[in-house]
Scaffold this motif. Sequence first.
Motif: not given
Length: 191
Positions: A72-81, A130-136, A181-188
């Motif tokens: 989830v951190e990687v997905v959030a970082h790539l989203a930030g990039m 949930a992780e599959v949805h984030l990556v997809f 935002a979804a990555c933040g919720r998933r991390m929580a």
Amino acid sequence: MPCPVPPVNPEYCLLWIDWWAFCMTKAEWSGWMQAIFSVIAIAAAGLFAYLPIEEARRNAARARQEGRRALVEVVAHLAGMLTGEIAAKATELDHRAGPRVYDVHPAAEPFADIASAAKAIPLHELHEVAEVHLVFALRKLAQRAVDVHETAMNERDHFRDDSVVYKPFATVAKGVEDLVAACGRRMAELT
């Protein structure tokens, strides 16, 4: 001839309670103690075998949890990039921004590194939906950014009028914002 009296085995009573259920001979007590301590030994052996297995199970679950959190951190970082690159490309495409960077570096493939990184995440190894949805979602947004950029580069000369504000990446930026935002919720949820 007198009848010999058989020797009487003395009885020992539990807690000195003189009742027939608590009083037995040494042989009977030893049999009961052997049975009781055999059961205790079997239970202890089972417990000693169970504890390392349970510890290994907890460690594996903790490792899976850490792996999911790292993903989830990687997905959030790539989203930030992706957000940063969208902002840079939107500035380049803004006809009011002055000299165009794309005229200086026309060979650069925007969003390619983020799209490649998103495609490199193996979906088949993810066990949580949930992780599959984030990556997809990251993959779709990166590809959408590539498509929008290509379309915008082809149509950039049509929007030379200063009265028109051309924001081709608005939907992609909104999608990336929702993904972060979804990555933040998933991390929580994972903490």
